[in-house]
Design a protein around this motif. Structure first.
Motif, short mmCIF file in Angstrom:
data_model
loop_
_atom_site.label_atom_id
_atom_site.label_comp_id
_atom_site.label_asym_id
_atom_site.label_seq_id
_atom_site.Cartn_x
_atom_site.Cartn_y
_atom_site.Cartn_z
N LYS A 142 0.83 -1.20 0.00
CA LYS A 142 0.00 0.00 0.00
C LYS A 142 0.86 1.25 0.00
O LYS A 142 2.06 1.19 0.29
CB LYS A 142 -0.91 -0.01 1.22
CG LYS A 142 -1.81 -1.24 1.30
CD LYS A 142 -2.60 -1.29 2.59
CE LYS A 142 -3.45 -2.55 2.66
NZ LYS A 142 -4.21 -2.67 3.91
N ALA A 143 0.23 2.39 -0.30
CA ALA A 143 0.96 3.65 -0.35
C ALA A 143 1.66 3.95 0.97
O ALA A 143 2.79 4.46 1.00
CB ALA A 143 0.01 4.78 -0.73
N ILE A 202 3.83 6.24 -7.11
CA ILE A 202 3.35 5.39 -6.02
C ILE A 202 2.33 4.38 -6.54
O ILE A 202 2.33 3.21 -6.15
CB ILE A 202 2.75 6.24 -4.89
CG1 ILE A 202 3.86 7.02 -4.18
CG2 ILE A 202 2.00 5.37 -3.88
CD1 ILE A 202 3.37 8.01 -3.16
N GLY A 203 1.47 4.81 -7.45
CA GLY A 203 0.51 3.89 -8.05
C GLY A 203 1.18 2.77 -8.81
O GLY A 203 0.70 1.63 -8.81
N LEU A 243 0.85 -2.43 -4.86
CA LEU A 243 -0.18 -3.37 -5.27
C LEU A 243 -1.53 -2.68 -5.37
O LEU A 243 -2.25 -2.84 -6.36
CB LEU A 243 -0.25 -4.54 -4.27
CG LEU A 243 -1.37 -5.56 -4.49
CD1 LEU A 243 -1.24 -6.23 -5.84
CD2 LEU A 243 -1.38 -6.60 -3.37
N GLU A 244 -1.90 -1.90 -4.37
CA GLU A 244 -3.22 -1.28 -4.37
C GLU A 244 -3.40 -0.26 -5.49
O GLU A 244 -4.51 -0.01 -5.95
CB GLU A 244 -3.51 -0.62 -3.02
CG GLU A 244 -2.68 0.62 -2.74
CD GLU A 244 -3.12 1.35 -1.48
OE1 GLU A 244 -4.03 0.85 -0.78
OE2 GLU A 244 -2.54 2.42 -1.17
N GLY A 245 -2.30 0.32 -5.97
CA GLY A 245 -2.40 1.36 -6.98
C GLY A 245 -2.28 0.87 -8.41
O GLY A 245 -2.59 1.61 -9.36
N SER A 272 -9.20 -1.56 -16.25
CA SER A 272 -10.06 -0.41 -16.00
C SER A 272 -10.21 -0.11 -14.51
O SER A 272 -10.73 0.94 -14.12
CB SER A 272 -11.45 -0.64 -16.60
OG SER A 272 -12.15 -1.66 -15.92
N THR A 273 -9.74 -1.01 -13.67
CA THR A 273 -9.80 -0.80 -12.22
C THR A 273 -8.45 -1.12 -11.60
O THR A 273 -7.60 -1.76 -12.24
CB THR A 273 -10.89 -1.67 -11.57
OG1 THR A 273 -11.06 -1.27 -10.20
CG2 THR A 273 -10.53 -3.15 -11.61
N THR A 274 -8.23 -0.64 -10.39
CA THR A 274 -6.99 -0.97 -9.68
C THR A 274 -7.22 -2.15 -8.76
O THR A 274 -8.37 -2.48 -8.43
CB THR A 274 -6.50 0.23 -8.85
OG1 THR A 274 -7.46 0.50 -7.82
CG2 THR A 274 -6.29 1.46 -9.71
N VAL A 275 -6.14 -2.75 -8.33
CA VAL A 275 -6.26 -3.86 -7.38
C VAL A 275 -6.91 -3.37 -6.08
O VAL A 275 -7.75 -4.05 -5.50
CB VAL A 275 -4.88 -4.48 -7.09
CG1 VAL A 275 -4.98 -5.56 -6.01
CG2 VAL A 275 -4.28 -5.07 -8.36
N GLY A 276 -6.53 -2.17 -5.65
CA GLY A 276 -7.10 -1.63 -4.42
C GLY A 276 -8.60 -1.47 -4.49
O GLY A 276 -9.32 -1.84 -3.56
N LYS A 277 -9.10 -0.95 -5.61
CA LYS A 277 -10.54 -0.78 -5.78
C LYS A 277 -11.25 -2.13 -5.87
O LYS A 277 -12.34 -2.31 -5.34
CB LYS A 277 -10.83 0.05 -7.03
CG LYS A 277 -10.42 1.51 -6.91
CD LYS A 277 -10.68 2.27 -8.21
CE LYS A 277 -10.27 3.73 -8.08
NZ LYS A 277 -10.47 4.46 -9.37
#
Length: 288
Positions: free
Chosen positions: A188-189, A230-231, A235-237, A245-250
């Motif tokens: 994560k960030a 950072i993205g 992983l989340e970014g 179309s989406t991030t892992v975090g979302k």
């Protein structure tokens, strides 16, 4: 410091730049490869510093999960031919099964543990070496415990274990697959080392398109690029490999889940492999 052929080779692998550019950069920094990489990025000689990842050994990565625990094991051989041998694979699978069954998290303990045959892992390994005629090593093992564990193996060469709170087994496996493909440096960030961010800021500030701009504009541009950076490394970014179309975090948040941690093994990472022909080529050109 002497600028060796091996040092030039490493810089070339990590930056993708030409051999003579690498030699020049190392001469200018007296052999400091990290400073050379930063300088090459600032000047545009290298678009990005690629991870070294000097893969030397062959072998397999294996994972096992069950009863709230999971293990990753790396077992190496000298050649890919032996890594596909049925005797080698039988030994490797037996070791992975044993690691999960006994909850083992270090190689020393694993090597001293008895297998189903009554032999310790170390004895079985030595006997297999004598039979095959090639060195074999149990290189590393890790154990993870958690609520929802997902394991993924790609081609026997990359293995990932993901520890997730909530979500489903399928989601955990999908995230593990993403980690195998994208190899994020941080979860994560908030996990990103501040020193990594400061180093990136200093590099961005020295880029040609920053020259002559007012300080407030420079800071705004740096902020935007740092967010993008950072993205890219978390992983989340990162854009999800199965649906960019989406991030892992979302994706994980939408499932009411949270990735606690992950572990990624790649066969032979960090073990240097001698490449005599290339080194000789570099040495010859440097001498010239």
């Amino acid at each position: 410091m002497a600028i060796t052929a091996a040092l030039v080779k490493e810089l070339r692998e990590r930056t993708g730049a030409g051999m003579m550019e690498c030699k020049k950069a190392l001469v200018e920094t007296n052999g400091d490869i990290e400073v050379a990489i930063d300088n090459m990025r600032k000047s545009g000689a290298a678009k990005a510093a690629k991870k070294a990842g000097r893969v030397a050994a062959e072998g397999v990565i294996l994972s096992r999960t069950g009863n709230g625990a999971g293990v990753l094991v790396e077992i190496n051989s000298e050649t890919d031919f032996v890594a596909r041998d049925e005797n080698f694979l039988a030994f490797a699978n037996g070791v992975a099964d044993l690691a999960l069954e006994k909850g083992i998290s270090d190689v020393e303990t694993l090597n001293a543990t008895e297998m189903a045959s009554g032999e310790t892992v170390e004895t079985a390994r030595a006997n297999l070496v004598a039979k095959i005629g090639e060195n074999i090593t149990v290189r590393r093992v890790t154990k993870i415990e958690g609520e929802n564990l997902g394991g993924y193996i790609h081609g026997g060469r990359i293995g990932v274990l993901v520890n997730m709170n909530g979500g489903s087994e399928e989601l955990a496996k999908d995230v593990a697959m993403h980690v195998a493909a994208a190899n994020p440096q941080f979860n994560k960030a908030d996990d990103v080392d501040p020193a990594v961010i400061e180093k990136e800021k200093s590099i961005i500030r020295e880029l040609p398109d920053m020259a002559g701009k007012p300080e407030n504009i420079v800071e705004k541009m740096i902020g935007g690029r740092i967010n993008k950076f950072i993205g890219e490394i978390t992983l989340e970014g990162q854009a999800f490999v199965k649906d960019p179309s989406t991030t892992v975090g979302k994706l994980v948040k939408a499932a009411g889940a949270d990735v606690v941690s992950y572990t990624r093994f790649e066969v032979g990472e960090g073990i240097e492999k001698k490449e005599e022909d290339f080194a000789a080529e570099v040495a010859a050109q440097m001498g010239a």
